[in-house]
Design a protein around this motif. Structure first.
Motif, PDB file in Angstrom:
ATOM      1  N   ASP A  43       0.858  -1.179   0.000  1.00 17.89           N
ATOM      2  CA  ASP A  43       0.000   0.000   0.000  1.00 17.89           C
ATOM      3  C   ASP A  43       0.901   1.239   0.000  1.00 17.89           C
ATOM      4  O   ASP A  43       1.676   1.417  -0.935  1.00 17.89           O
ATOM      5  CB  ASP A  43      -0.959  -0.031   1.192  1.00 17.89           C
ATOM      6  CG  ASP A  43      -2.076   0.987   1.058  1.00 17.89           C
ATOM      7  OD1 ASP A  43      -2.807   0.936   0.044  1.00 17.89           O
ATOM      8  OD2 ASP A  43      -2.221   1.835   1.953  1.00 17.89           O
ATOM      9  N   GLU A  44       0.839   2.073   1.029  1.00 18.14           N
ATOM     10  CA  GLU A  44       1.666   3.277   1.075  1.00 18.14           C
ATOM     11  C   GLU A  44       2.906   3.092   1.937  1.00 18.14           C
ATOM     12  O   GLU A  44       3.715   4.008   2.055  1.00 18.14           O
ATOM     13  CB  GLU A  44       0.851   4.464   1.609  1.00 18.14           C
ATOM     14  CG  GLU A  44      -0.252   4.930   0.688  1.00 18.14           C
ATOM     15  CD  GLU A  44      -0.958   6.163   1.219  1.00 18.14           C
ATOM     16  OE1 GLU A  44      -0.793   6.454   2.418  1.00 18.14           O
ATOM     17  OE2 GLU A  44      -1.666   6.822   0.438  1.00 18.14           O
ATOM     18  N   GLN A  45       3.064   1.929   2.534  1.00 21.09           N
ATOM     19  CA  GLN A  45       4.156   1.722   3.472  1.00 21.09           C
ATOM     20  C   GLN A  45       5.356   1.065   2.807  1.00 21.09           C
ATOM     21  O   GLN A  45       5.202   0.135   2.021  1.00 21.09           O
ATOM     22  CB  GLN A  45       3.695   0.841   4.638  1.00 21.09           C
ATOM     23  CG  GLN A  45       2.592   1.441   5.468  1.00 21.09           C
ATOM     24  CD  GLN A  45       2.302   0.612   6.700  1.00 21.09           C
ATOM     25  OE1 GLN A  45       3.207   0.205   7.422  1.00 21.09           O
ATOM     26  NE2 GLN A  45       1.033   0.354   6.945  1.00 21.09           N
ATOM     27  N   MET A  46       6.534   1.560   3.165  1.00 25.08           N
ATOM     28  CA  MET A  46       7.777   0.927   2.737  1.00 25.08           C
ATOM     29  C   MET A  46       8.320   0.127   3.903  1.00 25.08           C
ATOM     30  O   MET A  46       8.386   0.614   5.035  1.00 25.08           O
ATOM     31  CB  MET A  46       8.801   1.965   2.282  1.00 25.08           C
ATOM     32  CG  MET A  46       8.511   2.563   0.918  1.00 25.08           C
ATOM     33  SD  MET A  46       9.871   3.615   0.346  1.00 25.08           S
ATOM     34  CE  MET A  46      11.183   2.419   0.135  1.00 25.08           C
ATOM     35  N   LEU A  47       8.716  -1.112   3.618  1.00 28.64           N
ATOM     36  CA  LEU A  47       9.267  -2.007   4.631  1.00 28.64           C
ATOM     37  C   LEU A  47      10.678  -2.348   4.196  1.00 28.64           C
ATOM     38  O   LEU A  47      10.880  -3.144   3.279  1.00 28.64           O
ATOM     39  CB  LEU A  47       8.404  -3.263   4.759  1.00 28.64           C
ATOM     40  CG  LEU A  47       6.892  -3.020   4.856  1.00 28.64           C
ATOM     41  CD1 LEU A  47       6.117  -4.325   4.783  1.00 28.64           C
ATOM     42  CD2 LEU A  47       6.564  -2.282   6.149  1.00 28.64           C
ATOM     43  N   ARG A  48      11.646  -1.761   4.860  1.00 30.22           N
ATOM     44  CA  ARG A  48      13.040  -1.896   4.451  1.00 30.22           C
ATOM     45  C   ARG A  48      13.687  -3.054   5.200  1.00 30.22           C
ATOM     46  O   ARG A  48      13.907  -2.979   6.403  1.00 30.22           O
ATOM     47  CB  ARG A  48      13.792  -0.587   4.703  1.00 30.22           C
ATOM     48  CG  ARG A  48      13.222   0.601   3.923  1.00 30.22           C
ATOM     49  CD  ARG A  48      13.932   1.903   4.269  1.00 30.22           C
ATOM     50  NE  ARG A  48      13.320   3.047   3.623  1.00 30.22           N
ATOM     51  CZ  ARG A  48      13.649   3.496   2.419  1.00 30.22           C
ATOM     52  NH1 ARG A  48      14.592   2.877   1.728  1.00 30.22           N
ATOM     53  NH2 ARG A  48      13.050   4.551   1.893  1.00 30.22           N
ATOM     54  N   GLY A  49      13.967  -4.143   4.477  1.00 27.84           N
ATOM     55  CA  GLY A  49      14.592  -5.295   5.093  1.00 27.84           C
ATOM     56  C   GLY A  49      13.636  -6.462   5.241  1.00 27.84           C
ATOM     57  O   GLY A  49      12.467  -6.398   4.843  1.00 27.84           O
ATOM     58  N   TYR A  50      14.135  -7.541   5.824  1.00 30.08           N
ATOM     59  CA  TYR A  50      13.349  -8.751   6.020  1.00 30.08           C
ATOM     60  C   TYR A  50      12.169  -8.469   6.942  1.00 30.08           C
ATOM     61  O   TYR A  50      12.320  -7.818   7.982  1.00 30.08           O
ATOM     62  CB  TYR A  50      14.231  -9.851   6.617  1.00 30.08           C
ATOM     63  CG  TYR A  50      13.455 -11.025   7.147  1.00 30.08           C
ATOM     64  CD1 TYR A  50      12.915 -11.973   6.287  1.00 30.08           C
ATOM     65  CD2 TYR A  50      13.254 -11.175   8.520  1.00 30.08           C
ATOM     66  CE1 TYR A  50      12.195 -13.055   6.779  1.00 30.08           C
ATOM     67  CE2 TYR A  50      12.537 -12.260   9.016  1.00 30.08           C
ATOM     68  CZ  TYR A  50      12.006 -13.180   8.147  1.00 30.08           C
ATOM     69  OH  TYR A  50      11.291 -14.245   8.626  1.00 30.08           O
ATOM     70  N   VAL A  51      11.004  -8.963   6.556  1.00 29.26           N
ATOM     71  CA  VAL A  51       9.790  -8.807   7.361  1.00 29.26           C
ATOM     72  C   VAL A  51       9.160 -10.186   7.541  1.00 29.26           C
ATOM     73  O   VAL A  51       8.832 -10.849   6.554  1.00 29.26           O
ATOM     74  CB  VAL A  51       8.780  -7.859   6.683  1.00 29.26           C
ATOM     75  CG1 VAL A  51       7.554  -7.669   7.578  1.00 29.26           C
ATOM     76  CG2 VAL A  51       9.425  -6.509   6.381  1.00 29.26           C
ATOM     77  N   PRO A  52       8.977 -10.661   8.774  1.00 30.98           N
ATOM     78  CA  PRO A  52       8.379 -11.979   8.984  1.00 30.98           C
ATOM     79  C   PRO A  52       6.905 -12.003   8.605  1.00 30.98           C
ATOM     80  O   PRO A  52       6.247 -10.954   8.515  1.00 30.98           O
ATOM     81  CB  PRO A  52       8.567 -12.226  10.487  1.00 30.98           C
ATOM     82  CG  PRO A  52       8.744 -10.870  11.083  1.00 30.98           C
ATOM     83  CD  PRO A  52       9.400 -10.026  10.033  1.00 30.98           C
ATOM     84  N   LEU A  53       6.397 -13.192   8.403  1.00 34.25           N
ATOM     85  CA  LEU A  53       5.029 -13.378   7.926  1.00 34.25           C
ATOM     86  C   LEU A  53       4.008 -12.702   8.825  1.00 34.25           C
ATOM     87  O   LEU A  53       3.095 -12.017   8.337  1.00 34.25           O
ATOM     88  CB  LEU A  53       4.718 -14.871   7.820  1.00 34.25           C
ATOM     89  CG  LEU A  53       3.275 -15.250   7.458  1.00 34.25           C
ATOM     90  CD1 LEU A  53       2.880 -14.688   6.108  1.00 34.25           C
ATOM     91  CD2 LEU A  53       3.121 -16.773   7.483  1.00 34.25           C
ATOM     92  N   ASP A  54       4.122 -12.870  10.148  1.00 30.21           N
ATOM     93  CA  ASP A  54       3.103 -12.316  11.039  1.00 30.21           C
ATOM     94  C   ASP A  54       3.047 -10.801  10.974  1.00 30.21           C
ATOM     95  O   ASP A  54       1.970 -10.204  11.099  1.00 30.21           O
ATOM     96  CB  ASP A  54       3.323 -12.792  12.478  1.00 30.21           C
ATOM     97  CG  ASP A  54       4.682 -12.391  13.032  1.00 30.21           C
ATOM     98  OD1 ASP A  54       5.604 -12.117  12.239  1.00 30.21           O
ATOM     99  OD2 ASP A  54       4.825 -12.355  14.269  1.00 30.21           O
ATOM    100  N   VAL A  55       4.201 -10.164  10.748  1.00 30.94           N
ATOM    101  CA  VAL A  55       4.213  -8.701  10.638  1.00 30.94           C
ATOM    102  C   VAL A  55       3.551  -8.269   9.331  1.00 30.94           C
ATOM    103  O   VAL A  55       2.772  -7.307   9.306  1.00 30.94           O
ATOM    104  CB  VAL A  55       5.654  -8.164  10.723  1.00 30.94           C
ATOM    105  CG1 VAL A  55       5.672  -6.653  10.468  1.00 30.94           C
ATOM    106  CG2 VAL A  55       6.247  -8.473  12.085  1.00 30.94           C
ATOM    107  N   MET A  56       3.839  -8.964   8.234  1.00 28.44           N
ATOM    108  CA  MET A  56       3.187  -8.635   6.966  1.00 28.44           C
ATOM    109  C   MET A  56       1.678  -8.830   7.068  1.00 28.44           C
ATOM    110  O   MET A  56       0.903  -8.015   6.537  1.00 28.44           O
ATOM    111  CB  MET A  56       3.765  -9.494   5.833  1.00 28.44           C
ATOM    112  CG  MET A  56       5.178  -9.106   5.435  1.00 28.44           C
ATOM    113  SD  MET A  56       5.719  -9.885   3.882  1.00 28.44           S
ATOM    114  CE  MET A  56       5.930 -11.581   4.429  1.00 28.44           C
TER     115      MET A  56
END
Length: 250
Positions: free
Chosen positions: A226-239
């Motif tokens: 969406d409008e958020q940038m996630l820089r780096g590894y992101v685990p499934l539960d956070v996504m």
């Protein structure tokens, strides 16, 4: 001039009061020396103040980064979400689009791969856009060229097969290795190899690098949801949590 208590004077007045209320330039040398000594003594007696200030600063920086990233996504939304040169998977009509900038030599990209696959499979309403973003040397470039050439010559299904194989590949990447990766998929490997050095493939990589530069992307994986940038590894539960928040706010 009298210098006490310091909590009210030094850490309060210097940060909150107007400049004329504490004119350091008008102090005598003795007054300035005493003032500095009070600051030092207070911080030595209350070192937690430094950590508290650092925490506040980091929080403000994170909040500012998030706002800056939202602006970057909005300003580059067409290239991010509607680029005809990038592979699109998941649910093409999904209510959330997840864009991933990746490098096939990136360990964290490989770690994130099953997480992204699980998100798409379990959610069922995620549209995925892959941005080939080779930044880790010649082998990364070779893998990206092969993947893009597969997409351009053999289509979406063949690309997905090659993409998945490269994401789980752990050896050195070379042309013979790429041929072995593609074996069994029933695709024309010779045609792909012949297309790897084409202007069309180079143009996709150049466009992705230019987009990454505009968005201040310096590492992989980098995600946009969406409008958020996630820089780096992101685990499934956070996504999953972010996806839920996006839907809640929409």
């Amino acid at each position: 001039m009298k210098f006490a208590p310091l909590a009210a004077l030094a850490l309060g007045a210097t940060l909150a009061m107007p400049a004329q209320a504490l004119d350091l330039t008008s102090m005598t040398d003795a007054e300035r020396e005493a003032f500095h000594a009070e600051i030092r003594n207070y911080l030595m007696e209350n070192p937690q103040v430094i950590m508290e200030a650092v925490a506040v600063l980091e929080q403000r920086q994170q909040e500012q980064q998030a706002q800056d990233d939202i602006a970057l996504v909005k300003n580059n939304s067409e290239a991010l979400f509607n680029d005809a040169s990038s592979w699109v998977g998941g649910n093409p009509d999904g209510d959330i689009t997840l864009v991933e900038f990746l490098d096939y030599r990136c360990g964290y990209c490989k770690r994130a791969f099953p997480e992204v696959e699980s998100l798409v499979e379990t959610d069922g309403n995620i549209r995925v856009v892959v941005k080939e973003f080779p930044i880790l040397g010649e082998q990364s470039l070779l893998a990206a060229q092969f993947a893009i050439a597969t997409l351009q010559t053999a289509g979406d299904e063949a690309y997905k097969q090659v993409h998945d194989a490269l994401m789980t590949f752990n050896g050195d990447i070379s042309e013979p290795a790429l041929r072995r990766v593609a074996e069994g998929f029933g695709i024309d490997t010779d045609a792909i190899m012949a297309h790897m050095d084409s202007d069309e493939v180079a143009g996709v990589i150049a466009a992705n690098h230019a987009l990454g530069q505009r968005m201040n992307i310096t590492g992989t994986p980098t995600f946009v949801m969406d409008e958020q940038m996630l820089r780096g590894y992101v685990p499934l539960d956070v996504m999953q949590q972010i996806a839920a928040e996006v839907r809640k706010d929409s």
